[in-house]
Scaffold this active site. Structure first.
Site, PDB file in Angstrom:
ATOM      1  N   ARG A  27      -9.112   9.689   1.228  1.00 34.16           N
ATOM      2  CA  ARG A  27     -10.315   9.119   2.200  1.00 34.16           C
ATOM      3  C   ARG A  27     -11.064  10.234   3.103  1.00 34.16           C
ATOM      4  O   ARG A  27     -11.586   9.753   3.967  1.00 34.16           O
ATOM      5  CB  ARG A  27      -9.745   8.062   3.008  1.00 34.16           C
ATOM      6  CG  ARG A  27      -9.466   6.752   2.216  1.00 34.16           C
ATOM      7  CD  ARG A  27      -8.974   5.559   3.096  1.00 34.16           C
ATOM      8  NE  ARG A  27      -8.514   4.351   2.385  1.00 34.16           N
ATOM      9  CZ  ARG A  27      -7.598   3.678   2.972  1.00 34.16           C
ATOM     10  NH1 ARG A  27      -7.289   3.742   4.278  1.00 34.16           N
ATOM     11  NH2 ARG A  27      -6.905   2.893   2.210  1.00 34.16           N
ATOM     12  N   ARG A  31     -15.935   7.177   6.162  1.00 35.27           N
ATOM     13  CA  ARG A  31     -16.514   6.846   7.413  1.00 35.27           C
ATOM     14  C   ARG A  31     -16.492   7.654   8.645  1.00 35.27           C
ATOM     15  O   ARG A  31     -16.904   7.587   9.629  1.00 35.27           O
ATOM     16  CB  ARG A  31     -16.281   5.196   7.710  1.00 35.27           C
ATOM     17  CG  ARG A  31     -16.756   4.297   7.151  1.00 35.27           C
ATOM     18  CD  ARG A  31     -16.546   2.821   7.460  1.00 35.27           C
ATOM     19  NE  ARG A  31     -14.919   2.635   6.600  1.00 35.27           N
ATOM     20  CZ  ARG A  31     -14.180   1.530   7.019  1.00 35.27           C
ATOM     21  NH1 ARG A  31     -14.841   0.634   7.627  1.00 35.27           N
ATOM     22  NH2 ARG A  31     -13.109   1.186   6.208  1.00 35.27           N
ATOM     23  N   ARG A  40     -24.235   4.657   3.456  1.00 34.27           N
ATOM     24  CA  ARG A  40     -23.736   3.371   3.246  1.00 34.27           C
ATOM     25  C   ARG A  40     -24.372   2.176   3.965  1.00 34.27           C
ATOM     26  O   ARG A  40     -24.509   1.149   3.410  1.00 34.27           O
ATOM     27  CB  ARG A  40     -22.115   3.353   4.141  1.00 34.27           C
ATOM     28  CG  ARG A  40     -21.296   2.179   3.906  1.00 34.27           C
ATOM     29  CD  ARG A  40     -21.022   1.504   2.510  1.00 34.27           C
ATOM     30  NE  ARG A  40     -20.020   0.383   2.607  1.00 34.27           N
ATOM     31  CZ  ARG A  40     -20.875  -0.676   2.800  1.00 34.27           C
ATOM     32  NH1 ARG A  40     -22.268  -0.782   3.053  1.00 34.27           N
ATOM     33  NH2 ARG A  40     -20.207  -1.813   3.007  1.00 34.27           N
ATOM     34  N   ASP A  77     -13.335   3.559  -6.422  1.00 34.88           N
ATOM     35  CA  ASP A  77     -12.434   2.252  -5.811  1.00 34.88           C
ATOM     36  C   ASP A  77     -11.334   2.091  -6.942  1.00 34.88           C
ATOM     37  O   ASP A  77     -11.669   2.149  -8.217  1.00 34.88           O
ATOM     38  CB  ASP A  77     -13.223   1.077  -5.583  1.00 34.88           C
ATOM     39  CG  ASP A  77     -12.515   0.216  -4.839  1.00 34.88           C
ATOM     40  OD1 ASP A  77     -12.018   0.396  -3.506  1.00 34.88           O
ATOM     41  OD2 ASP A  77     -11.875  -0.845  -5.356  1.00 34.88           O
ATOM     42  N   TYR A 155      -2.908  -6.853  -6.404  1.00 37.16           N
ATOM     43  CA  TYR A 155      -4.469  -7.284  -6.083  1.00 37.16           C
ATOM     44  C   TYR A 155      -4.708  -8.560  -7.049  1.00 37.16           C
ATOM     45  O   TYR A 155      -5.406  -9.607  -6.538  1.00 37.16           O
ATOM     46  CB  TYR A 155      -5.387  -6.232  -5.938  1.00 37.16           C
ATOM     47  CG  TYR A 155      -5.538  -5.414  -4.878  1.00 37.16           C
ATOM     48  CD1 TYR A 155      -5.727  -5.782  -3.590  1.00 37.16           C
ATOM     49  CD2 TYR A 155      -4.961  -4.127  -5.178  1.00 37.16           C
ATOM     50  CE1 TYR A 155      -5.608  -5.104  -2.477  1.00 37.16           C
ATOM     51  CE2 TYR A 155      -4.867  -3.376  -3.822  1.00 37.16           C
ATOM     52  CZ  TYR A 155      -5.311  -3.658  -2.628  1.00 37.16           C
ATOM     53  OH  TYR A 155      -5.288  -3.134  -1.438  1.00 37.16           O
TER      54      TYR A 155
END
Length: 346
Positions: A27, A31, A40, A77, A155
């Site tokens: 990651r 952010r 974003r 993703d 998921y």
């Protein structure tokens, strides 16, 4: 002649003698970087960014420019695979992924696309890789990734994140034939997807088995390892594979036996235990607790140095999981620079 100006991570994966461990972060594109947040915030949502090749290339290269890491990892993703198979998902702000429709029956599994038929729906990912390679030039290698079959199954059955994934586990125990059928379709799709990523230009593949820790050893070895080994064996014919199975310390020997070039460790796995199981020659990646980066710089440097000493050679420095979004950027920089200043003395 070297393909890249900085090929440190590839040299480690080839088993070569290097001066220090390479460093990158799971990651790392995200952010923690103000440049990323600016992009974003200008978009309708996370999925718009994932599906925009030019923006994918830009945010993938940002941490290379900002932090000086030794590898880029393509921004994407893991859930693009279920979507390509025909199961759409949404990304809900502050809550994470959500599947409006989940896998509930044999019929649902039968309807899913798989293999090349599914992987061809992800051209935007491959185009993002091609454009990233242009931006990176000959600076350093690019990592591609996929979720593991079990993590994606979790998921698709659960419909969202979970602490226990009991619905997914219920499928394994109550409908094992259906579970294996879904794992088989996922495996075929992942292999096709990863081959296309390599075709587009990635140099390394990391397989994220993020939810392996919710299973016991026997269940993990029965339902997960055969598929992970098949993926690793197939992709290792072309590029090095790193297997990161969070929480699966109990199957470290089996993961080692897949033949992957490297194994990623979470922060709960003691380094001395891992080295005892896989030996000094296996490349290990990790495994600093991401929360260490909330500490002061002196603490970050000390714990990072300690980690590198414990691993010894054949090590890729990284965190034991993805960097958290509110981690101070200067703390991340401190971690990266500490690794880059380190030197082996043996």
């Amino acid at each position: 002649m070297n393909k890249y100006n900085n090929d440190l991570i590839l040299r480690v994966l080839r088993g070569e003698h290097v001066e220090r461990p390479p460093v990158w972060l799971m990651r790392q594109a995200g952010r923690i970087l103000p440049q990323y947040r600016a992009i974003r915030n200008s978009l309708t949502g996370f999925k718009e960014l994932v599906s925009s090749p030019d923006l994918v290339a830009e945010v993938t290269v940002q941490p290379v420019d900002e932090l000086g890491v030794d590898a880029a990892i393509i921004f994407s993703d893991i859930l693009v695979i279920p979507e390509a198979m025909g199961l759409d998902y949404e990304m809900v702000e502050s809550k994470g992924p959500f599947f409006p429709k989940t896998i509930q029956s044999t019929h649902d599994i039968a309807k899913l696309r798989s293999g090349d038929l599914a992987a061809e729906h992800l051209e935007y990912v491959y185009e993002g890789i091609r454009r990233t390679k242009i931006l990176l030039g000959d600076r350093l290698p690019l990592i591609g990734f996929s979720g593991s079959p079990f993590t994606l199954l979790s998921y698709m059955v659960e419909g969202q994140g979970s602490k226990t994934f009991f619905k997914a586990k219920k499928l394994l125990y109550s409908q094992p034939q259906d579970a294996h059928a879904l794992m088989q379709k996922l495996t075929e799709t992942i292999i096709s997807y990863l081959h296309k990523k390599v075709d587009a230009g990635v140099d390394i593949i990391q397989l994220f088995d993020s939810w392996s820790g919710v299973l016991d050893r026997d269940t993990y070895n029965s339902f997960c390892m055969p598929y992970i080994k098949r993926i690793s064996t197939e992709i290792e014919k072309r590029v090095p594979v790193i297997i990161f199975s969070r929480g699966a310390w109990f199957s470290l020997q089996e993961i080692h036996n897949t033949g992957s070039k490297a194994i990623g460790l979470d922060w709960n796995t003691p380094v001395h235990y891992a080295r005892k199981v896989v030996g000094p020659e296996k490349v290990l990646q990790g495994n600093l607790d991401p929360c260490v980066l909330y500490g002061n710089y002196e603490s970050i440097r000390a714990k990072t140095d300690q980690m590198m000493i414990e691993f010894g050679r054949n090590h890729i420095a990284n965190l034991g999981h993805g960097v958290y979004p509110d981690t101070p950027l200067e703390a991340v920089r401190c971690f990266v620079n500490t690794v880059k200043e380190y030197r082996y003395h043996d």
